[in-house]
Design a protein around this motif. Structure first.
Motif, PDB file in Angstrom:
ATOM      1  N   THR A  23     115.684  13.300 -40.145  1.00  0.00           N
ATOM      2  CA  THR A  23     116.457  14.680 -40.694  1.00  0.00           C
ATOM      3  C   THR A  23     116.938  14.548 -39.314  1.00  0.00           C
ATOM      4  N   ALA A  24     117.564  14.977 -38.822  1.00  0.00           N
ATOM      5  CA  ALA A  24     118.907  16.044 -37.856  1.00  0.00           C
ATOM      6  C   ALA A  24     119.203  16.546 -37.899  1.00  0.00           C
ATOM      7  N   ARG A  25     119.447  17.373 -36.858  1.00  0.00           N
ATOM      8  CA  ARG A  25     120.751  18.675 -36.511  1.00  0.00           C
ATOM      9  C   ARG A  25     122.419  17.033 -37.005  1.00  0.00           C
ATOM     10  N   THR A  26     122.129  16.398 -36.167  1.00  0.00           N
ATOM     11  CA  THR A  26     123.327  15.361 -35.600  1.00  0.00           C
ATOM     12  C   THR A  26     122.874  13.837 -36.136  1.00  0.00           C
ATOM     13  N   ILE A  27     123.482  12.887 -36.490  1.00  0.00           N
ATOM     14  CA  ILE A  27     123.220  11.683 -37.575  1.00  0.00           C
ATOM     15  C   ILE A  27     123.481  10.820 -36.346  1.00  0.00           C
ATOM     16  N   GLU A  86     105.998  11.174 -23.160  1.00  0.00           N
ATOM     17  CA  GLU A  86     107.111  10.889 -21.966  1.00  0.00           C
ATOM     18  C   GLU A  86     108.202  10.357 -23.334  1.00  0.00           C
ATOM     19  N   THR A  87     109.218  11.626 -23.462  1.00  0.00           N
ATOM     20  CA  THR A  87     110.206  10.798 -24.825  1.00  0.00           C
ATOM     21  C   THR A  87     111.338  11.027 -23.497  1.00  0.00           C
ATOM     22  N   GLU A  88     112.566  11.408 -24.340  1.00  0.00           N
ATOM     23  CA  GLU A  88     113.785  10.677 -23.408  1.00  0.00           C
ATOM     24  C   GLU A  88     114.300  11.804 -22.688  1.00  0.00           C
ATOM     25  N   VAL A  95     103.313  17.990 -36.713  1.00  0.00           N
ATOM     26  CA  VAL A  95     103.173  18.280 -34.817  1.00  0.00           C
ATOM     27  C   VAL A  95     102.883  19.279 -34.524  1.00  0.00           C
ATOM     28  N   THR A  96     101.659  19.779 -34.438  1.00  0.00           N
ATOM     29  CA  THR A  96     101.180  21.077 -33.326  1.00  0.00           C
ATOM     30  C   THR A  96     101.766  20.100 -31.878  1.00  0.00           C
ATOM     31  N   SER A  97     100.792  21.317 -31.198  1.00  0.00           N
ATOM     32  CA  SER A  97     100.345  21.045 -29.469  1.00  0.00           C
ATOM     33  C   SER A  97      99.866  21.613 -28.948  1.00  0.00           C
ATOM     34  N   ASN A 109     111.463  29.691 -36.455  1.00  0.00           N
ATOM     35  CA  ASN A 109     111.640  29.295 -37.429  1.00  0.00           C
ATOM     36  C   ASN A 109     111.906  27.699 -37.546  1.00  0.00           C
ATOM     37  N   GLN A 110     111.849  26.914 -36.088  1.00  0.00           N
ATOM     38  CA  GLN A 110     111.820  26.422 -36.346  1.00  0.00           C
ATOM     39  C   GLN A 110     110.437  25.321 -36.252  1.00  0.00           C
ATOM     40  N   ASN A 111     109.397  26.223 -35.717  1.00  0.00           N
ATOM     41  CA  ASN A 111     108.276  25.244 -35.555  1.00  0.00           C
ATOM     42  C   ASN A 111     107.106  25.823 -36.411  1.00  0.00           C
ATOM     43  N   VAL A 120     109.457  18.137 -35.835  1.00  0.00           N
ATOM     44  CA  VAL A 120     110.773  18.822 -35.564  1.00  0.00           C
ATOM     45  C   VAL A 120     109.441  20.282 -34.735  1.00  0.00           C
ATOM     46  N   GLY A 121     109.965  20.391 -34.044  1.00  0.00           N
ATOM     47  CA  GLY A 121     109.564  21.324 -33.282  1.00  0.00           C
ATOM     48  C   GLY A 121     110.225  21.331 -31.553  1.00  0.00           C
ATOM     49  N   GLY A 122     109.988  22.800 -30.508  1.00  0.00           N
ATOM     50  CA  GLY A 122     110.339  22.608 -29.508  1.00  0.00           C
ATOM     51  C   GLY A 122     110.781  24.391 -29.362  1.00  0.00           C
ATOM     52  N   SER A 123     111.361  24.071 -27.890  1.00  0.00           N
ATOM     53  CA  SER A 123     111.690  25.679 -27.352  1.00  0.00           C
ATOM     54  C   SER A 123     112.659  25.582 -26.320  1.00  0.00           C
ATOM     55  N   THR A 168     115.328  10.996 -35.052  1.00  0.00           N
ATOM     56  CA  THR A 168     116.494  10.695 -34.113  1.00  0.00           C
ATOM     57  C   THR A 168     116.187  10.399 -32.701  1.00  0.00           C
ATOM     58  N   LYS A 169     114.865  11.012 -32.322  1.00  0.00           N
ATOM     59  CA  LYS A 169     114.664  11.430 -30.600  1.00  0.00           C
ATOM     60  C   LYS A 169     113.241  10.964 -30.316  1.00  0.00           C
ATOM     61  N   GLY A 170     112.943  10.920 -29.648  1.00  0.00           N
ATOM     62  CA  GLY A 170     110.979  11.618 -29.345  1.00  0.00           C
ATOM     63  C   GLY A 170     110.784  10.404 -30.091  1.00  0.00           C
ATOM     64  N   ASP A 194     120.505  21.733 -40.837  1.00  0.00           N
ATOM     65  CA  ASP A 194     119.191  22.077 -39.345  1.00  0.00           C
ATOM     66  C   ASP A 194     117.553  22.632 -40.070  1.00  0.00           C
ATOM     67  N   VAL A 195     116.954  22.548 -39.895  1.00  0.00           N
ATOM     68  CA  VAL A 195     115.281  22.480 -40.229  1.00  0.00           C
ATOM     69  C   VAL A 195     115.126  23.880 -40.705  1.00  0.00           C
ATOM     70  N   ALA A 196     115.603  24.354 -39.044  1.00  0.00           N
ATOM     71  CA  ALA A 196     115.221  25.714 -38.604  1.00  0.00           C
ATOM     72  C   ALA A 196     115.912  27.152 -39.541  1.00  0.00           C
TER      73      ALA A 196
HETATM   74  N1  LIG Z   1     107.766  15.438 -25.777  1.00  0.00           N
HETATM   75  C1  LIG Z   1     106.552  16.157 -25.591  1.00  0.00           C
HETATM   76  O1  LIG Z   1     105.552  16.747 -24.555  1.00  0.00           O
HETATM   77  C2  LIG Z   1     105.649  16.812 -26.582  1.00  0.00           C
HETATM   78  C3  LIG Z   1     104.496  17.748 -26.495  1.00  0.00           C
HETATM   79  C4  LIG Z   1     103.425  18.452 -27.325  1.00  0.00           C
HETATM   80  C5  LIG Z   1     104.203  19.215 -28.831  1.00  0.00           C
HETATM   81  N2  LIG Z   1     104.923  17.835 -28.915  1.00  0.00           N
HETATM   82  C6  LIG Z   1     105.626  17.603 -30.527  1.00  0.00           C
HETATM   83  O2  LIG Z   1     106.257  17.345 -30.592  1.00  0.00           O
HETATM   84  C7  LIG Z   1     107.449  17.364 -31.846  1.00  0.00           C
HETATM   85  C8  LIG Z   1     108.442  15.646 -31.234  1.00  0.00           C
HETATM   86  O3  LIG Z   1     109.090  16.716 -30.006  1.00  0.00           O
HETATM   87  P1  LIG Z   1     109.866  15.831 -29.394  1.00  0.00           P
HETATM   88  O4  LIG Z   1     109.740  15.578 -27.788  1.00  0.00           O
HETATM   89  O5  LIG Z   1     110.078  14.107 -29.536  1.00  0.00           O
HETATM   90  O6  LIG Z   1     111.383  16.362 -29.662  1.00  0.00           O
HETATM   91  P2  LIG Z   1     112.737  16.140 -29.237  1.00  0.00           P
HETATM   92  O7  LIG Z   1     113.162  14.455 -28.105  1.00  0.00           O
HETATM   93  O8  LIG Z   1     113.460  16.665 -28.543  1.00  0.00           O
HETATM   94  O9  LIG Z   1     113.432  15.712 -31.022  1.00  0.00           O
HETATM   95  C9  LIG Z   1     113.759  16.368 -31.164  1.00  0.00           C
HETATM   96  C10 LIG Z   1     113.761  15.789 -32.843  1.00  0.00           C
HETATM   97  O10 LIG Z   1     114.040  16.595 -33.604  1.00  0.00           O
HETATM   98  C11 LIG Z   1     115.170  16.897 -33.970  1.00  0.00           C
HETATM   99  N3  LIG Z   1     115.639  18.103 -34.799  1.00  0.00           N
HETATM  100  C12 LIG Z   1     115.010  19.310 -33.585  1.00  0.00           C
HETATM  101  N4  LIG Z   1     115.548  20.577 -33.628  1.00  0.00           N
HETATM  102  C13 LIG Z   1     116.109  20.802 -34.954  1.00  0.00           C
HETATM  103  C14 LIG Z   1     116.065  21.543 -36.311  1.00  0.00           C
HETATM  104  N5  LIG Z   1     116.738  22.277 -35.897  1.00  0.00           N
HETATM  105  N6  LIG Z   1     116.664  20.807 -37.290  1.00  0.00           N
HETATM  106  C15 LIG Z   1     116.617  19.034 -37.788  1.00  0.00           C
HETATM  107  N7  LIG Z   1     116.157  18.618 -36.291  1.00  0.00           N
HETATM  108  C16 LIG Z   1     115.879  18.651 -35.346  1.00  0.00           C
HETATM  109  C17 LIG Z   1     116.113  16.547 -33.055  1.00  0.00           C
HETATM  110  O11 LIG Z   1     117.595  15.660 -33.179  1.00  0.00           O
HETATM  111  P3  LIG Z   1     118.755  16.805 -33.675  1.00  0.00           P
HETATM  112  O12 LIG Z   1     118.838  17.387 -31.816  1.00  0.00           O
HETATM  113  O13 LIG Z   1     119.987  16.101 -34.006  1.00  0.00           O
HETATM  114  O14 LIG Z   1     118.743  18.159 -34.455  1.00  0.00           O
HETATM  115  C18 LIG Z   1     115.409  14.825 -32.076  1.00  0.00           C
HETATM  116  O15 LIG Z   1     115.240  13.724 -33.929  1.00  0.00           O
HETATM  117  C19 LIG Z   1     108.144  18.188 -31.729  1.00  0.00           C
HETATM  118  O16 LIG Z   1     107.188  18.950 -32.979  1.00  0.00           O
HETATM  119  C20 LIG Z   1     106.521  19.486 -30.383  1.00  0.00           C
HETATM  120  O17 LIG Z   1     107.157  20.693 -30.248  1.00  0.00           O
HETATM  121  C21 LIG Z   1     106.487  18.096 -28.203  1.00  0.00           C
END
Ligand SMILES: NC(=O)c1ccc[n+]([C@@H]2O[C@H](COP(=O)([O-])OP(=O)(O)OC[C@H]3O[C@@H](n4cnc5c(N)ncnc54)[C@H](OP(=O)(O)O)[C@@H]3O)[C@@H](O)[C@H]2O)c1
Length: 260
Positions: A39-43, A186-188, A136-138, A108-110, A85-88, A18-20, A57-59
């Protein structure tokens, strides 16, 4: 992409769509004629008509089960899994700020989101004798930033090693497993961060971007990747045109990682 990827009619599960990066992957695969569940936590308030959404919540183990059940029931199985899905969310402060709870959240998340979804969906892929899994790693798993992302970086390293092992196990059964390792995208959320840093430093958006790029040791390309560029790479990798690519990690970082 303007050439036919041969993906029409395939069924894909894209987590975090749903994002990024995930939203760009959903759009690209949709344009290529793929039937998509995301999937996402919020549609989103304005969901796309031809995309199936599952709020979970896939974590968590329960969230992964909900998503896997929905994919098997509503898509009738999957040909493609893109685990985005991933993040910090860990606070700054280095190792001392990382409690057991923070470590568990990062894992759990990553890591576990991918492990659990693959485990639930791989049997049906193995039965059909075909499939593609993208994790998707990093670049942080080789270029960690100790102030706040040690646990994230370590979890991505675990995801990477898990992916390699999985590829060795299931590629002979017809399933490709490929890692995509982005640098800064360069995501939102990244735009908001650059704007915040720019405000704090009395500079403009480009100045905010420069601050982030400097924290990474510079990006030789001079800019972050665009979500669409990562999505184009993933669309190619899941297509039959990438039929010989498995067990590897493709870096898309504008040259950020300084070695190899
Ligand atoms: N952006 C970067 O610079 C960057 C760099 C290296 C790697 N990555 C990797 O690329 C991937 C995508 O990153 P992004 O920056 O595009 O992410 P993002 O913009 O933060 O979007 C995350 C997406 O995942 C969903 N999400 C997050 N946690 C979730 C959960 N626990 N269960 C279900 N859905 C979940 C979010 O929706 P909800 O919030 O509604 O759940 C959203 O749709 C990640 O694995 C990240 O580690 C990103």
């Amino acid at each position: 992409m303007s050439f036919d990827l041969g993906l029409s009619g395939r069924r894909a599960l894209v987590t975090g769509g749903t994002k990024g990066v995930g939203a760009a992957v959903v759009q690209s695969l949709r344009n290529a004629g793929v039937k998509i569940m995301t999937t996402a936590r919020t549609i989103p308030d304005m969901p796309q008509d031809d995309v199936l959404y599952v709020a979970a919540d896939v974590a968590t183990a329960e969230g992964c089960q909900t998503v896997a059940d929905a994919a098997l029931m509503q898509l009738g199985g999957v040909d493609i899994i893109v685990n985005v899905v991933g993040g910090s969310s860990a606070p700054g402060g280095g190792f001392a700020a990382l409690t057991d709870n923070e470590w568990q959240n990062a894992l759990n998340q990553n890591l576990m989101s991918a492990v659990r979804l693959d485990r639930a969906l791989l049997p049906s892929m193995i039965e059909q004798g075909s499939g593609v899994i993208i994790h998707v790693t990093s670049i942080q798993h080789e270029l960690p930033l100790p102030e706040s992302t040690t646990a994230y970086a370590a979890a991505k390293a675990a995801l990477s090693t898990y992916s390699k092992s999985l590829s060795k196990e299931v590629t002979p059964k017809g399933i490709r497993v490929v890692r995509v390792s982005p640098g800064w995208v360069e995501t939102e959320a990244a735009v908001r961060l650059a704007e915040r840093l720019a405000d704090q430093s009395g500079t403009d958006y480009e100045g905010g971007k420069q601050i982030i790029m400097q924290s990474l040791g510079g990006i030789p390309l001079g800019r972050p990747a665009r979500p669409q560029e990562v999505a184009d790479l993933i669309s190619f990798l899941v297509s039959p045109k990438a039929a010989s690519i498995t067990g590897t990690e493709i870096v898309i970082d504008g040259g950020t990682v300084p070695t190899a």
